[in-house]
Design a protein around this motif. Structure first.
Motif, mmCIF file in Angstrom:
data_model
loop_
_atom_site.group_PDB
_atom_site.id
_atom_site.type_symbol
_atom_site.label_atom_id
_atom_site.label_comp_id
_atom_site.label_asym_id
_atom_site.label_seq_id
_atom_site.Cartn_x
_atom_site.Cartn_y
_atom_site.Cartn_z
ATOM 1 N N ARG A 112 0.835 -1.202 0.000
ATOM 2 C CA ARG A 112 0.000 0.000 0.000
ATOM 3 C C ARG A 112 0.872 1.255 0.000
ATOM 4 N NH1 ARG A 112 -4.643 -1.853 4.402
ATOM 5 N NH2 ARG A 112 -5.998 -2.967 2.897
ATOM 6 N N ALA A 113 1.977 1.207 0.707
ATOM 7 C CA ALA A 113 2.898 2.343 0.679
ATOM 8 C C ALA A 113 3.493 2.522 -0.711
ATOM 9 C CB ALA A 113 4.002 2.135 1.713
ATOM 10 N N ALA A 114 3.816 1.404 -1.363
ATOM 11 C CA ALA A 114 4.341 1.494 -2.726
ATOM 12 C C ALA A 114 3.290 2.064 -3.676
ATOM 13 C CB ALA A 114 4.786 0.109 -3.189
ATOM 14 N N LEU A 115 2.023 1.744 -3.439
ATOM 15 C CA LEU A 115 0.955 2.301 -4.270
ATOM 16 C C LEU A 115 0.839 3.808 -4.061
ATOM 17 C CD1 LEU A 115 -1.456 2.034 -6.158
ATOM 18 C CD2 LEU A 115 -2.861 1.425 -4.169
ATOM 19 N N ALA A 116 0.922 4.261 -2.821
ATOM 20 C CA ALA A 116 0.863 5.706 -2.554
ATOM 21 C C ALA A 116 2.033 6.431 -3.209
ATOM 22 C CB ALA A 116 0.855 5.944 -1.043
ATOM 23 N N LEU A 117 3.230 5.819 -3.155
ATOM 24 C CA LEU A 117 4.394 6.403 -3.803
ATOM 25 C C LEU A 117 4.205 6.484 -5.314
ATOM 26 C CD1 LEU A 117 7.277 7.489 -3.489
ATOM 27 C CD2 LEU A 117 8.091 5.120 -3.644
ATOM 28 N N ALA A 118 3.615 5.474 -5.906
ATOM 29 C CA ALA A 118 3.374 5.478 -7.348
ATOM 30 C C ALA A 118 2.365 6.559 -7.729
ATOM 31 C CB ALA A 118 2.891 4.101 -7.796
ATOM 32 N N LYS A 119 1.347 6.733 -6.918
ATOM 33 C CA LYS A 119 0.373 7.787 -7.204
ATOM 34 C C LYS A 119 1.020 9.173 -7.089
ATOM 35 C CE LYS A 119 -3.795 5.223 -5.891
ATOM 36 N NZ LYS A 119 -4.945 5.145 -4.974
ATOM 37 N N ALA A 120 1.909 9.334 -6.122
ATOM 38 C CA ALA A 120 2.628 10.608 -6.009
ATOM 39 C C ALA A 120 3.507 10.857 -7.237
ATOM 40 C CB ALA A 120 3.469 10.618 -4.736
ATOM 41 N N SER A 121 4.091 9.774 -7.751
ATOM 42 C CA SER A 121 4.905 9.908 -8.955
ATOM 43 C C SER A 121 4.057 10.342 -10.144
ATOM 44 C CB SER A 121 5.610 8.586 -9.250
ATOM 45 O OG SER A 121 6.489 8.223 -8.199
ATOM 46 N N VAL A 122 2.818 9.906 -10.186
ATOM 47 C CA VAL A 122 1.912 10.333 -11.260
ATOM 48 C C VAL A 122 1.641 11.823 -11.166
ATOM 49 C CG1 VAL A 122 -0.447 10.120 -12.145
ATOM 50 C CG2 VAL A 122 0.857 8.069 -11.563
ATOM 51 N N ALA A 127 2.625 17.291 -13.302
ATOM 52 C CA ALA A 127 3.134 18.661 -13.155
ATOM 53 C C ALA A 127 4.262 18.928 -14.140
ATOM 54 C CB ALA A 127 3.607 18.874 -11.724
ATOM 55 N N THR A 128 5.165 17.985 -14.296
ATOM 56 C CA THR A 128 6.259 18.145 -15.254
ATOM 57 C C THR A 128 5.725 18.266 -16.679
ATOM 58 O OG1 THR A 128 7.707 16.845 -13.811
ATOM 59 C CG2 THR A 128 8.386 17.102 -16.101
ATOM 60 N N LEU A 129 4.679 17.496 -16.982
ATOM 61 C CA LEU A 129 4.103 17.567 -18.319
ATOM 62 C C LEU A 129 3.477 18.935 -18.573
ATOM 63 C CD1 LEU A 129 3.412 16.081 -20.933
ATOM 64 C CD2 LEU A 129 1.281 15.332 -19.837
ATOM 65 N N LEU A 130 2.782 19.486 -17.586
ATOM 66 C CA LEU A 130 2.185 20.819 -17.742
ATOM 67 C C LEU A 130 3.269 21.875 -17.960
ATOM 68 C CD1 LEU A 130 -0.652 20.725 -15.045
ATOM 69 C CD2 LEU A 130 -0.902 20.636 -17.531
ATOM 70 N N GLU A 131 4.343 21.748 -17.198
ATOM 71 C CA GLU A 131 5.432 22.711 -17.314
ATOM 72 C C GLU A 131 6.059 22.661 -18.693
ATOM 73 O OE1 GLU A 131 9.693 23.784 -15.112
ATOM 74 O OE2 GLU A 131 8.573 21.968 -14.610
ATOM 75 N N THR A 132 6.383 21.464 -19.171
ATOM 76 C CA THR A 132 7.030 21.346 -20.484
ATOM 77 C C THR A 132 6.073 21.734 -21.614
ATOM 78 O OG1 THR A 132 6.442 18.982 -20.504
ATOM 79 C CG2 THR A 132 8.642 19.574 -19.703
ATOM 80 N N ARG A 133 4.774 21.499 -21.402
ATOM 81 C CA ARG A 133 3.804 21.907 -22.413
ATOM 82 C C ARG A 133 3.774 23.432 -22.561
ATOM 83 N NH1 ARG A 133 -1.949 19.746 -21.240
ATOM 84 N NH2 ARG A 133 -0.875 17.779 -21.718
ATOM 85 N N ALA A 134 3.804 24.131 -21.423
ATOM 86 C CA ALA A 134 3.825 25.599 -21.472
ATOM 87 C C ALA A 134 5.113 26.111 -22.126
ATOM 88 C CB ALA A 134 3.679 26.154 -20.060
ATOM 89 N N LYS A 135 6.241 25.503 -21.797
ATOM 90 C CA LYS A 135 7.512 25.905 -22.411
ATOM 91 C C LYS A 135 7.486 25.682 -23.915
ATOM 92 C CE LYS A 135 10.548 25.186 -18.420
ATOM 93 N NZ LYS A 135 11.705 24.431 -17.893
ATOM 94 N N LEU A 136 6.897 24.556 -24.329
ATOM 95 C CA LEU A 136 6.837 24.256 -25.751
ATOM 96 C C LEU A 136 5.958 25.274 -26.468
ATOM 97 C CD1 LEU A 136 7.511 22.382 -28.115
ATOM 98 C CD2 LEU A 136 5.530 20.975 -27.471
ATOM 99 N N SER A 137 4.860 25.646 -25.822
ATOM 100 C CA SER A 137 3.978 26.641 -26.452
ATOM 101 C C SER A 137 4.690 27.985 -26.612
ATOM 102 C CB SER A 137 2.708 26.803 -25.619
ATOM 103 O OG SER A 137 1.860 27.777 -26.182
ATOM 104 N N ARG A 138 5.421 28.426 -25.587
ATOM 105 C CA ARG A 138 6.149 29.691 -25.684
ATOM 106 C C ARG A 138 7.267 29.613 -26.719
ATOM 107 N NH1 ARG A 138 5.497 29.518 -19.982
ATOM 108 N NH2 ARG A 138 7.617 28.707 -19.765
ATOM 109 N N ALA A 139 7.936 28.478 -26.750
ATOM 110 C CA ALA A 139 9.028 28.328 -27.718
ATOM 111 C C ALA A 139 8.509 28.405 -29.142
ATOM 112 C CB ALA A 139 9.750 27.006 -27.473
ATOM 113 N N LYS A 140 7.364 27.819 -29.393
ATOM 114 C CA LYS A 140 6.808 27.878 -30.741
ATOM 115 C C LYS A 140 6.378 29.305 -31.109
ATOM 116 C CE LYS A 140 5.261 23.092 -31.095
ATOM 117 N NZ LYS A 140 4.104 22.185 -31.269
#
Length: 313
Positions: A112-122, A127-140
């Motif tokens: 169960r602890a490993a499951l909570a850690l995996a959900k945190a990784s998601v 968050a990383t995907l949102l950040e890189t998406r915004a950077k990509l939009s500005r770069a374009k």
């Protein structure tokens, strides 16, 4: 002096002849009387009546429950408690025994602890995907205004693609962790050995404190009989008689426990598979037995007379 013994010898000879004749006559009389009794023909008469003629096939076998279940365990561990004993009536789902669950509970908490850690990784990957998406939009946008180089846009695009892959990997880790939690929960549930049927406990082969190992083969802990009111008699019919034996034929059998009693039965199945023991070929035949009074017990040896033909009057 020389002739004094002559009268005595002649008298003895005269007595010996009648005695020999008497003995000979007695022997002849005894022989005649003995031969007369041994060779005499004697007749016994009775009135002729009409009746029924019955042709039977005799076979021996063992009485067994209709449905017998061996209850085992899929997990290993130490037996903490035993909740059922010999001859106990049990119902479907009733707990028969419990295994120690300390290690299983710790393993479940870990998963169960490993499951909570995996959900945190998601969440982190999202968050990383949102950040890189915004950077990509500005770069374009900067590329359209010719304020940045195409190489810089490609770098941001690659970071965005890696972020998306990281999110998918994190979601897969969540699925894997959930499966591990389900597996550990199932193992914890299986630590309680439950009855799969309604029936009677025929055998109990565990004791509290005993360790059971389910590594290569599932150990049998209990043997249950579903319904002792309906039993089966498995008999071996000789190959010379099996041609006359058919389903639905009636039979009568006896057991040693009730020497003066006969039990009715009927044939439910004649199996085609042969059984060869010491060169003798037999065919297993199943007889249905009504045992509502529970007088018959599993394992009793019975001798059955199968009625294969009846001639009335």
């Amino acid at each position: 002096v020389l002739g004094l013994d002559q009268p005595t010898a002649s008298r003895a000879r005269r007595l010996a002849i009648p005695v020999a004749l008497i003995l000979l006559g007695g022997v002849l009389l005894l022989v005649w009387w003995t031969g007369r009794d041994g060779n005499a023909i004697q007749y016994q008469t009775t009135e002729v009546t009409r009746g029924d003629l019955t042709v039977t096939v005799t076979a021996t076998g063992v009485i067994q429950p209709v449905n017998q279940v061996d209850v085992g365990t899929e997990i290993s561990g130490m037996v903490k408690s035993v909740e059922a004993d010999f001859n106990d009536r049990v119902t479907t789902g009733q707990v028969l025994a419990r295994l120690d669950t300390d290690q299983l509970s710790a393993r479940l908490r870990q998963s169960r602890a490993a499951l909570a850690l995996a959900k945190a990784s998601v969440m982190e990957a999202e968050a990383t995907l949102l950040e890189t998406r915004a950077k990509l939009s500005r770069a374009k946008d900067l590329e359209k205004k010719q304020l940045t180089s195409p190489e810089q846009v490609d770098t941001v695009q690659a970071a965005y693609d890696r972020a998306r892959a990281g999110l998918e990997r994190a979601k897969a880790q969540v699925t894997q962790a959930e499966a591990q939690v389900d597996n550990d929960q199932t193992a914890l549930i299986k630590a309680e050995i439950r009855s799969p049927i309604d029936g009677i406990v025929l055998k109990r082969q565990i004791e509290p404190g005993q360790t059971v190992a389910a590594s290569l083969q599932t150990p049998v802990l209990f043997t249950l009989a579903e319904n002792l009111a309906q039993m089966e008699l498995n008999v071996a019919v000789d190959e010379a008689d099996v041609g006359m034996v058919k389903e639905q034929q009636a039979a009568i059998f006896r057991v040693d426990a009730y020497a003066e009693r006969s039990f009715p039965a009927s044939i439910s199945q004649v199996r085609f598979a042969p059984q060869t023991v010491d060169g003798v070929v037999t065919y297993e035949t199943i007889l249905s037995v009504n045992n509502e009074d529970l007088s018959l017990r599993p394992g009793m040896t019975a001798t059955a007379d199968i009625i294969v033909q009846e001639l009335k009057d």
